[in-house]
Scaffold this active site. Structure first.
Site, PDB file in Angstrom:
ATOM      1  N   TRP A 279       3.791  27.795 -25.536  1.00  0.00           N
ATOM      2  CA  TRP A 279       5.165  27.529 -25.125  1.00  0.00           C
ATOM      3  C   TRP A 279       6.030  27.064 -26.289  1.00  0.00           C
ATOM      4  CZ3 TRP A 279       6.406  29.486 -20.702  1.00  0.00           C
ATOM      5  CH2 TRP A 279       5.482  29.537 -19.652  1.00  0.00           C
TER       6      TRP A 279
ATOM      7  N   LYS B 112       7.514  31.801 -23.842  1.00  0.00           N
ATOM      8  CA  LYS B 112       6.057  31.885 -23.940  1.00  0.00           C
ATOM      9  C   LYS B 112       5.685  32.948 -24.958  1.00  0.00           C
ATOM     10  CE  LYS B 112       1.905  31.315 -21.287  1.00  0.00           C
ATOM     11  NZ  LYS B 112       1.325  31.100 -19.938  1.00  0.00           N
TER      12      LYS B 112
ATOM     13  N   GLU C 231      19.998  17.107  -6.331  1.00  0.00           N
ATOM     14  CA  GLU C 231      18.970  16.669  -5.386  1.00  0.00           C
ATOM     15  C   GLU C 231      18.541  15.225  -5.576  1.00  0.00           C
ATOM     16  OE1 GLU C 231      18.217  21.161  -6.023  1.00  0.00           O
ATOM     17  OE2 GLU C 231      19.066  19.464  -7.112  1.00  0.00           O
TER      18      GLU C 231
ATOM     19  N   THR D  24      24.147  22.876  -4.640  1.00  0.00           N
ATOM     20  CA  THR D  24      23.754  23.176  -6.005  1.00  0.00           C
ATOM     21  C   THR D  24      24.671  24.248  -6.566  1.00  0.00           C
ATOM     22  OG1 THR D  24      22.171  24.859  -5.307  1.00  0.00           O
ATOM     23  CG2 THR D  24      21.359  22.595  -5.479  1.00  0.00           C
TER      24      THR D  24
END
Length: 547
Positions: free
Chosen positions: A445, A440, A329, A186
């Site tokens: 959100w 937030k 992944e 990654t």
């Protein structure tokens, strides 16, 4: 009762032997740093693979060694994509844009025995040589540059090794399809990069999926140009898929400028290409200067594609950008937004909105949305948000030699992607943010991705990124970081006025900062981590908020 079918392993030697037998005549074209084009064939690449097999043995490279590459998208890199796994070894594509300490970390963590490096990149890698004790050899690929090559017994010449070797003349055999074929780390945006190990089975199945009509629909008639680096999630699997189906291959080498890329697309009649949004943003102003009529797919992933960018391509060349979604992944293709009949009767603008989604899960991949607090599945109502989780035969089950497992994988074996999304009734995924990038505000959100897309729809805006800034009353509020197109000027009021008709009032950023460029990660994504560090002590001009 058992089925009476042959139990033959799904392994990469099949892709090699198929390409060698059926498609040796197909072109493999590599652009050099100086702008020249090297014309080759699949047969030439397969010849290199056979010589590399002998080289590995003559150098005493372990039968299951990690073979690292530090390369651009080139013919030699393509040969190594096959040579390492077809001989039972493991290909490790090292991200050339990692920080030096991260490069040393991944090479040592993977325990690479040999590294193949482009001559133009040797100056990045060689200073780390003393920190890489398990690397026995640095094999330099001559890419036409004149960078100095140090005098060391650890440094060998790619061309000399191949010239002095006898091609392996047998069949490559890998008995167990579950053995490792390749590994990729990654990008390390938080902590050290983590290793993802692809099996032969997962790679072959992922390649087959790319040939499906509702995924990428690759065929022998295509010419494929992966702009996405071959060190980034195996170039989204395009090299293997192209070899499997016999498509022509164009490799852009080190010159990633918009003019160079568009020239290759036009000159070689490329039909399918792929890259991250920043690549297509840079090329957009030049589209009218090139004949791109052969293109049928412009694939884009890595981060959400602004609807305005896709529409710009549709209006300029008649081809919208097609979103594919995944991550290292997921090998990486897990979803694709190809046309669906349920959207066929929509207006042009409605179709543009539909095509801005990440799309349906590709065959053999399962996706679900999960409430991160309760663990319950979230309904597919195009409104309820949840963390995107993935499962399937080419989805990682764990990280290589890592303690970071529980935070990324569920108890029932699903990958926690860290993306937040919604699904419509047809299962078409729309990402609204990364969990770490949501704002937030007052317990509710705000999607930074949606705000960015709306800001970038303004004709004066080149790039935009939105980050959360701590707020005394509302906990967090959005700060918009905006890059204005060259030759244009813009004010905060213009940005807010543009957004006012597009998002809820309480979503409007409390401030706008005009910056020269949005910082990028090693794989070309917007680096909000860098922006957050830059503005960590930021205070809004007025510590109030829209109500």
């Amino acid at each position: 009762m058992l089925g009476l079918m042959q139990n033959r392993p799904l392994v990469l030697p099949h892709i090699f032997h198929r390409a060698e037998r059926y498609f040796g005549h197909k072109q493999v074209i590599t652009a050099t740093a100086g702008g020249a084009v090297a014309m080759s064939t699949v047969a030439d690449v397969c010849g290199q693979v056979r010589r590399l097999a002998t080289v590995f043995d003559e150098l005493g490279i372990s039968s299951d060694a990690r073979v690292a590459t530090f390369c651009w998208n080139t013919e030699e890199h393509l040969a190594l994509y096959l040579a390492a796994p077809c001989t039972g070894r493991v290909l490790h594509t090292v991200n050339i844009r990692l920080f030096p300490e991260q490069i040393a970390y991944v090479v040592n963590h993977a325990r690479d025995e040999i590294i193949f490096v482009e001559r133009s990149l040797l100056s990045v890698l060689w200073p780390l040589a003393d920190q890489l004790p398990e690397v026995r050899y640095f094999v330099v690929i001559d890419d036409g540059t004149d960078h100095e090559i140090p005098d060391s017994a650890r440094i060998l010449s790619y061309s000399s090794l191949l010239a002095d070797s006898t091609p392996f003349d047998g069949a490559f055999v890998v008995d167990d399809e579950n053995t490792a074929a390749a590994m990729c780390y990654t990008s390390g945006t938080t902590g050290n990069p983590k290793g993802v190990v692809y099996s032969h089975r997962s790679t072959v199945l992922h390649s087959l999926a790319a040939l499906a009509a509702d995924v990428l629909g690759l065929s022998e008639r295509d010419v494929v140009m992966p702009v996405v680096p071959m060190f980034h999630a195996n170039s989204w699997g395009l090299p293997y898929a192209a070899l499997l189906t016999g498509a022509g291959v164009v490799l852009p080498g080190p010159n990633m400028s918009p003019k160079a890329l568009l020239g290759l697309l036009a000159d070689h009649r490329v039909t399918v290409t792929a890259g991250v949004p920043t690549i297509w943003m840079g090329a957009a102003p030049l589209l009218a200067d090139y004949d791109l009529s052969a293109l049928r797919y412009i694939l884009c992933g890595g981060s959400a594609v602004p609807k305005a960018l896709s529409e710009e391509y549709r209006q300029a060349i008649g081809v919208s950008i097609t979103q594919v979604w995944g991550m290292t992944e997921t090998s990486p293709i897990a979803a694709a937004c190809t046309p669906r009949t349920q959207y066929a009767e929509l207006t042009t603008q409605e179709k543009a909105v539909a095509l801005a989604r990440q799309g349906q899960a590709v065959p053999l991949v399962d996706l679900r949305l999960v409430d991160p607090d309760t663990g319950a599945d979230v309904p597919w109502d195009n409104h309820s948000t949840g963390e995107v989780q993935a499962a399937g035969p080419w989805i990682a089950s764990s990280y290589y030699n890592s303690d970071d497992q529980q935070s990324s994988f569920t108890d029932d074996g699903w990958l926690r992607t860290g993306d937040v999304g919604v699904c419509d009734e047809f299962g078409s995924l729309l990402l609204v943010d990364r969990t770490k990038d949501l704002v937030k505000s007052g317990g509710e959100w705000i999607s930074s991705v949606q705000l960015e897309n709306e800001i970038m729809a303004h004709p004066k805006v080149s790039e935009a990124a939105v980050i959360a800034i701590p707020h005394e009353r509302w906990v967090e509020r959005p700060l918009a970081c905006v890059v204005v197109k060259q030759g244009e000027s813009m004010t905060t009021e213009e940005v807010i006025r543009h957004l006012s008709a597009r998002v809820a009032k309480w979503w409007l950023p409390d401030a706008v900062e005009f910056i020269d460029a949005v910082p990028k990660t090693s794989v070309g994504k917007f680096s909000k981590k860098t922006l957050r560090a830059r503005f960590e002590n930021y205070r809004f001009p007025d510590q109030g908020a829209p109500v």
